[in-house]
Design a protein around this motif. Structure first.
Motif, short mmCIF file in Angstrom:
data_model
loop_
_atom_site.label_atom_id
_atom_site.label_comp_id
_atom_site.label_asym_id
_atom_site.label_seq_id
_atom_site.Cartn_x
_atom_site.Cartn_y
_atom_site.Cartn_z
N CYS A 54 0.85 -1.20 0.00
CA CYS A 54 0.00 0.00 0.00
C CYS A 54 0.88 1.24 0.00
O CYS A 54 1.78 1.37 0.83
N ASP A 55 0.59 2.15 -0.92
CA ASP A 55 1.34 3.40 -1.01
C ASP A 55 1.01 4.35 0.13
O ASP A 55 1.79 5.25 0.44
N GLN A 56 -0.15 4.16 0.77
CA GLN A 56 -0.60 5.07 1.83
C GLN A 56 -0.12 4.65 3.22
O GLN A 56 0.44 5.46 3.94
N CYS A 57 -0.37 3.39 3.60
CA CYS A 57 -0.05 2.96 4.97
C CYS A 57 1.21 2.10 5.05
O CYS A 57 1.69 1.81 6.14
N GLY A 58 1.74 1.65 3.90
CA GLY A 58 2.97 0.89 3.88
C GLY A 58 2.83 -0.60 4.16
O GLY A 58 3.82 -1.32 4.17
N THR A 59 1.63 -1.09 4.38
CA THR A 59 1.42 -2.51 4.62
C THR A 59 1.75 -3.28 3.34
O THR A 59 1.50 -2.81 2.25
N SER A 60 2.32 -4.48 3.51
CA SER A 60 2.66 -5.27 2.34
C SER A 60 2.46 -6.75 2.61
O SER A 60 2.32 -7.17 3.76
N HIS A 61 2.44 -7.53 1.54
CA HIS A 61 2.28 -8.98 1.61
C HIS A 61 3.06 -9.60 0.47
O HIS A 61 3.05 -9.09 -0.64
N GLU A 62 3.77 -10.69 0.78
CA GLU A 62 4.51 -11.43 -0.25
C GLU A 62 3.84 -12.78 -0.46
O GLU A 62 3.35 -13.39 0.49
N SER A 63 3.83 -13.22 -1.70
CA SER A 63 3.18 -14.47 -2.05
C SER A 63 4.03 -15.25 -3.04
O SER A 63 4.65 -14.66 -3.92
N ARG A 64 4.03 -16.56 -2.91
CA ARG A 64 4.71 -17.41 -3.88
C ARG A 64 3.82 -17.50 -5.12
O ARG A 64 2.63 -17.76 -5.00
N ILE A 65 4.40 -17.28 -6.30
CA ILE A 65 3.63 -17.28 -7.54
C ILE A 65 4.25 -18.24 -8.56
O ILE A 65 5.37 -18.70 -8.38
N THR A 66 3.48 -18.51 -9.60
CA THR A 66 3.96 -19.29 -10.74
C THR A 66 3.82 -18.42 -11.98
O THR A 66 3.29 -17.30 -11.92
N ARG A 67 4.22 -18.93 -13.12
CA ARG A 67 4.09 -18.19 -14.38
C ARG A 67 2.62 -17.95 -14.74
O ARG A 67 2.32 -17.06 -15.53
N LEU A 68 1.72 -18.75 -14.18
CA LEU A 68 0.29 -18.59 -14.46
C LEU A 68 -0.39 -17.60 -13.53
O LEU A 68 -1.53 -17.21 -13.76
#
Length: 106
Positions: A54-68
């Motif tokens: 979030c550009d406003q509050c700075g909260t973030s989340h990381e996720s494992r992804i694939t090419r799909l």
């Protein structure tokens, strides 16, 4: 648009499909601060990681992804994790992280 082989005109079905692909959202509302369209997603396919912040509050989340995977997949996982924490105290999140740790060991 790809021209039709017979008369050189674009086919209607192709044009609609191409326009729909361009409409995929990559900016979302923040579930923490409530600001509209303040969260952006970065898809790092090379490292199999999607990051939403979030550009406003700075909260973030990381996720494992694939090419799909798409940006909406990262956002949906973040929302699911927020709901789990609010309803189950994060039990599902802890179980998932333990499962991922076991997968990483192999």
């Amino acid at each position: 648009r790809q021209p039709d082989a017979i008369n050189g005109q674009a086919q209607k079905g192709q044009a609609a499909a191409e326009e729909g692909a361009a409409e995929g959202r990559e900016v979302f509302d923040c579930p923490f601060c409530g600001n509209s369209e303040s969260c952006s997603v970065k898809m790092d396919y090379e490292h199999s990681q999607g990051i939403i912040s979030c550009d406003q509050c700075g909260t973030s989340h990381e996720s494992r992804i694939t090419r799909l995977s798409e940006a909406i997949d990262v956002y949906a996982e973040w929302i699911d994790m927020c709901e789990d924490v609010n309803t189950n105290g994060g039990a599902r999140v802890a179980a998932r992280e333990a499962e991922e740790d076991l997968e990483d060991d192999f």
